[in-house]
Design a protein around this motif. Structure first.
Motif, PDB file in Angstrom:
ATOM      1  N   ARG A  55       2.601  -2.356   0.861  1.00 46.29           N
ATOM      2  CA  ARG A  55       2.209  -2.700  -0.510  1.00 46.29           C
ATOM      3  C   ARG A  55       1.142  -1.769  -1.075  1.00 46.29           C
ATOM      4  N   TYR A  56       0.167  -1.394  -0.245  1.00 43.38           N
ATOM      5  CA  TYR A  56      -0.969  -0.618  -0.744  1.00 43.38           C
ATOM      6  C   TYR A  56      -1.098   0.779  -0.116  1.00 43.38           C
ATOM      7  N   GLY A  57      -0.227   1.091   0.842  1.00 45.63           N
ATOM      8  CA  GLY A  57      -0.347   2.361   1.528  1.00 45.63           C
ATOM      9  C   GLY A  57      -1.564   2.419   2.438  1.00 45.63           C
ATOM     10  N   LEU A  58      -2.043   1.258   2.880  1.00 46.38           N
ATOM     11  CA  LEU A  58      -3.269   1.171   3.671  1.00 46.38           C
ATOM     12  C   LEU A  58      -3.030   1.626   5.112  1.00 46.38           C
ATOM     13  N   LYS A  59      -3.845   2.585   5.579  1.00 48.18           N
ATOM     14  CA  LYS A  59      -3.707   3.101   6.933  1.00 48.18           C
ATOM     15  C   LYS A  59      -4.999   2.994   7.736  1.00 48.18           C
ATOM     16  N   HIS A  60      -5.979   2.283   7.207  1.00 49.23           N
ATOM     17  CA  HIS A  60      -7.277   2.194   7.874  1.00 49.23           C
ATOM     18  C   HIS A  60      -7.856   0.788   7.703  1.00 49.23           C
ATOM     19  N   GLN A  61      -8.863   0.481   8.489  1.00 51.56           N
ATOM     20  CA  GLN A  61      -9.491  -0.832   8.418  1.00 51.56           C
ATOM     21  C   GLN A  61     -10.310  -0.992   7.134  1.00 51.56           C
ATOM     22  N   LEU A  62     -10.272  -2.189   6.557  1.00 53.17           N
ATOM     23  CA  LEU A  62     -11.058  -2.488   5.350  1.00 53.17           C
ATOM     24  C   LEU A  62     -12.454  -2.939   5.778  1.00 53.17           C
ATOM     25  N   LEU A  63     -13.241  -1.952   6.215  1.00 56.43           N
ATOM     26  CA  LEU A  63     -14.608  -2.184   6.675  1.00 56.43           C
ATOM     27  C   LEU A  63     -15.495  -1.159   5.989  1.00 56.43           C
ATOM     28  N   HIS A  64     -16.558  -1.645   5.342  1.00 56.29           N
ATOM     29  CA  HIS A  64     -17.404  -0.778   4.517  1.00 56.29           C
ATOM     30  C   HIS A  64     -18.878  -1.078   4.786  1.00 56.29           C
ATOM     31  N   ALA A  65     -19.637  -0.051   5.165  1.00 53.05           N
ATOM     32  CA  ALA A  65     -21.081  -0.197   5.376  1.00 53.05           C
ATOM     33  C   ALA A  65     -21.761  -0.160   4.010  1.00 53.05           C
ATOM     34  N   TYR A  66     -22.058  -1.344   3.469  1.00 56.98           N
ATOM     35  CA  TYR A  66     -22.421  -1.378   2.056  1.00 56.98           C
ATOM     36  C   TYR A  66     -23.902  -1.510   1.765  1.00 56.98           C
TER      37      TYR A  66
END
Length: 326
Positions: free
Chosen positions: A280-291
């Protein structure tokens, strides 16, 4: 004779380590022999090598040109740095002692092999162009990244502009005084805040870790992670995660062990969920963000950062999945 005047950003390092930078081909025995014979002096006085250099100190090498060239090696008067068009947009904070960048997914924080290009090289090129770093000046402090993120984790990366700041930040990280917060999109509905304690074992052969409830070997390391839900939508949860200890893959593995793997995580994630998000989104990596990073009350080198909070905007997919958290 060669002469070096110590700059503010290089102050605090040991004399012998400074000499190792400007004479990389000389061994320790040679350097200490030159110190004993006063062929190397600090402020025109005999030195042992263990002294801490202060701003304004003058180090002189009473060598012939031939000897200097032999032990210094060839130094280029200019150095080429790779360019990153998005660097200026990625800067979220900068002052005289620190540069904070919002690293995108897919970029290394620091080199893993000599051929790699990382945030560190882009940062050096930026500071060199500003005249805050002079690669052609032997012995000058070389700014550097002090914290690392996985290649496919986005978010805050800090670079110290002086030795004193690099040392102070390293101590903060080691003593867990600098509070580190992440955003994680995970599978399932998480409705309560939790603080997790466990043990982490790293399988170096597979670059993978496993989580254990009790210590089973001397190599197991205790870990602690806290999180709270920010939003829930379509069997997904957006979590604010505080990394209380800093172990490799800690957040990813611990959330997976809890039954809430991070979406897109190729090592610890759910294959079915990952396949859906890939399609659906072309996602190939973890949705983790150092914010976010929160600095403690500080004096000395880090006084300009005392109590400061630095935040970095997450990738667009976070807000697309959770528009209420924008």
């Amino acid at each position: 004779m060669k002469e070096y005047k110590i700059a503010d950003n290089a102050a605090g390092q040991r004399l012998d380590r400074f000499l190792g930078k400007i004479l990389p081909l000389a061994d320790t025995a040679f350097l200490h022999r030159m110190l004993r014979k006063k062929n190397i002096t600090r402020n025109d006085k005999k030195a042992e090598g263990s002294e801490r250099l202060a701003a304004g100190d003058v180090v002189r090498l009473w060598f012939s040109d031939e000897t200097y060239q032999k032990f210094s090696g060839e130094r280029q008067s200019a150095q080429h740095f790779p360019q990153w068009d998005g660097l200026k947009d990625a800067i979220v904070f900068e002052n005289d002692c620190l540069l904070a960048l919002n690293k995108p997914v897919g970029m290394l924080s620091q080199k893993a092999t000599p051929r790699d290009v990382s945030v560190n090289e882009y940062m050096l090129g930026y500071l060199a162009a500003k005249g805050e770093y002079h690669p052609e000046q032997a012995g000058e402090f070389k700014p550097g990244v002090v914290n690392r993120l996985d290649r496919n984790t986005s978010g805050l990366v800090l670079a110290a502009k002086s030795l004193a700041v690099a040392q102070a930040l390293s101590e903060q990280l080691r003593e867990k005084q600098l509070r580190k917060f992440y955003l994680a999109c995970v599978k399932g509905e998480v409705r309560e805040a939790m603080r997790l304690s466990a043990f982490l074992y790293k399988d170096k052969s597979g670059n993978r870790v496993c989580i254990r409830k009790t210590r089973e070997s001397e190599e197991d390391r205790e870990i602690q992670t806290a999180f709270r839900p920010l939003a829930i939508r379509d069997n997904l949860s957006l979590l604010e995660v505080e990394l209380l200890t800093g172990r490799s893959h800690q957040i990813r593995a611990q959330l997976a062990a809890l039954g809430h793997p991070i979406i897109g995580d190729p090592k610890y994630g759910d294959r079915t969920e990952n396949s859906y998000f890939m399609q659906r989104y072309g996602l190939k990596h973890q949705l983790l963000h150092a914010y976010q990073l929160r600095f403690p009350t500080e004096e000395a080198a880090l006084k300009p950062l005392s109590g400061k909070i630095i935040s970095a905007t997450p990738p667009e997919l976070f807000t697309e999945l959770f528009p209420e958290v924008n």
